[in-house]
Design a protein around this motif. Structure first.
Motif, PDB file in Angstrom:
ATOM      1  N   ALA A  71      36.456  43.490  39.212  1.00  0.00           N
ATOM      2  CA  ALA A  71      36.949  44.685  38.524  1.00  0.00           C
ATOM      3  C   ALA A  71      35.933  45.146  37.486  1.00  0.00           C
ATOM      4  N   ALA A  72      35.363  44.210  36.733  1.00  0.00           N
ATOM      5  CA  ALA A  72      34.381  44.566  35.699  1.00  0.00           C
ATOM      6  C   ALA A  72      33.135  45.192  36.311  1.00  0.00           C
ATOM      7  N   ALA A  73      32.667  44.652  37.431  1.00  0.00           N
ATOM      8  CA  ALA A  73      31.469  45.206  38.091  1.00  0.00           C
ATOM      9  C   ALA A  73      31.753  46.615  38.621  1.00  0.00           C
ATOM     10  N   LEU A  74      32.921  46.812  39.213  1.00  0.00           N
ATOM     11  CA  LEU A  74      33.282  48.142  39.717  1.00  0.00           C
ATOM     12  C   LEU A  74      33.410  49.139  38.568  1.00  0.00           C
ATOM     13  N   ARG A  75      33.993  48.706  37.486  1.00  0.00           N
ATOM     14  CA  ARG A  75      34.135  49.564  36.303  1.00  0.00           C
ATOM     15  C   ARG A  75      32.757  49.993  35.797  1.00  0.00           C
ATOM     16  N   ARG A  76      31.848  49.021  35.632  1.00  0.00           N
ATOM     17  CA  ARG A  76      30.483  49.335  35.164  1.00  0.00           C
ATOM     18  C   ARG A  76      29.799  50.306  36.114  1.00  0.00           C
ATOM     19  N   HIS A  94      38.602  53.177  32.009  1.00  0.00           N
ATOM     20  CA  HIS A  94      38.078  52.210  32.972  1.00  0.00           C
ATOM     21  C   HIS A  94      37.401  52.859  34.168  1.00  0.00           C
ATOM     22  N   GLY A  95      37.127  54.165  34.083  1.00  0.00           N
ATOM     23  CA  GLY A  95      36.440  54.859  35.169  1.00  0.00           C
ATOM     24  C   GLY A  95      37.329  55.890  35.827  1.00  0.00           C
ATOM     25  N   PRO A  96      36.865  56.457  36.948  1.00  0.00           N
ATOM     26  CA  PRO A  96      37.658  57.441  37.676  1.00  0.00           C
ATOM     27  C   PRO A  96      38.929  56.801  38.215  1.00  0.00           C
ATOM     28  N   VAL A  97      40.058  57.489  38.045  1.00  0.00           N
ATOM     29  CA  VAL A  97      41.352  56.942  38.454  1.00  0.00           C
ATOM     30  C   VAL A  97      42.099  57.971  39.298  1.00  0.00           C
ATOM     31  N   LYS A 154      39.265  51.742  42.203  1.00  0.00           N
ATOM     32  CA  LYS A 154      37.823  52.004  42.295  1.00  0.00           C
ATOM     33  C   LYS A 154      37.382  52.085  43.758  1.00  0.00           C
ATOM     34  N   GLN A 155      37.901  51.190  44.602  1.00  0.00           N
ATOM     35  CA  GLN A 155      37.546  51.237  46.023  1.00  0.00           C
ATOM     36  C   GLN A 155      38.019  52.544  46.660  1.00  0.00           C
ATOM     37  N   LEU A 156      39.206  53.004  46.267  1.00  0.00           N
ATOM     38  CA  LEU A 156      39.702  54.276  46.796  1.00  0.00           C
ATOM     39  C   LEU A 156      38.859  55.447  46.311  1.00  0.00           C
ATOM     40  N   TYR A 157      38.394  55.375  45.067  1.00  0.00           N
ATOM     41  CA  TYR A 157      37.478  56.396  44.540  1.00  0.00           C
ATOM     42  C   TYR A 157      36.232  56.458  45.425  1.00  0.00           C
ATOM     43  N   TYR A 158      35.644  55.290  45.713  1.00  0.00           N
ATOM     44  CA  TYR A 158      34.439  55.284  46.545  1.00  0.00           C
ATOM     45  C   TYR A 158      34.732  55.762  47.961  1.00  0.00           C
ATOM     46  N   ALA A 159      35.890  55.429  48.492  1.00  0.00           N
ATOM     47  CA  ALA A 159      36.250  55.888  49.837  1.00  0.00           C
ATOM     48  C   ALA A 159      36.399  57.410  49.860  1.00  0.00           C
TER      49      ALA A 159
END
Length: 183
Positions: free
Chosen positions: A126-131, A61-64, A34-39
């Motif tokens: 992880a749950a907060a990033l997923r949401r 679980h979101g963008p992967v 998730k952090q890499l997605y945001y980066a």
């Protein structure tokens, strides 16, 4: 109109994972992805290119980042797996740095964005990033288990139209020149 595509950079990926794992204790495969997605998203919107160039997919679980996740699962080729093992240790879902990242693989803007991601998202679970990723256009406007169009990264970012147009123009140039490229 050309569809935005970028080439995955495995060296940047493993060093970004080491960078995030070092800066964010208790890193997991999910938090790192998730952090890499945001980066990648932030860098693309600001500078016209992502840091890693991975192919993001809309998964449960979101963008992967798919190439990266394969590396974290040791499902990439031997050379990619060895490169990852040099910098990080993946035990179950936990990601631990083995050595400091090679900062020379990054541009100055890459490092600025990675630092920003650590400050903004580094303490989120992880749950907060997923949401959070589930509320954004790239995930909500993509089909399940399908690639996410990089153009969706620009949605909700006023003022990024010029950067988006530049990224599309560069993609069109790459597409035009591809038959003449030697690889």
């Amino acid at each position: 109109m050309a569809k935005l595509r970028f080439r995955f950079n495995a060296a940047k990926f493993v060093n970004a994972v080491a960078y995030l794992a070092q800066a964010c204790p208790n890193s997991t495969k999910l938090t790192v992805c998730k952090q890499l997605y945001y980066a990648d998203k932030e860098h693309l919107v600001k500078y016209g290119r992502p840091i890693l160039g991975d192919h993001y997919y809309r998964l449960e679980h979101g963008p992967v980042p798919t190439h990266g996740l394969n590396m974290l699962r040791h499902q990439a080729g031997p050379a990619a797996n060895a490169l990852l093992d040099k910098y990080v240790s993946v035990i179950g879902n936990s990601v631990h740095p083995k050595q400091a990242p090679d900062r020379k693989v990054f541009s100055k803007s890459d490092l600025v964005v990675l630092d920003h991601v650590v400050k903004k998202y580094g303490k989120l679970s992880a749950a907060a990033l997923r949401r959070k990723t589930h509320t954004e256009s790239p995930w909500s406007n993509s089909d399940d288990r399908c690639p996410i169009d990089y153009e969706l990264f620009f949605e909700g970012h006023p003022g990024s139209e010029e950067i988006k147009a530049l990224a599309i123009a560069e993609q069109e140039s790459r597409d035009t020149l591809r038959p003449y490229a030697t690889e």
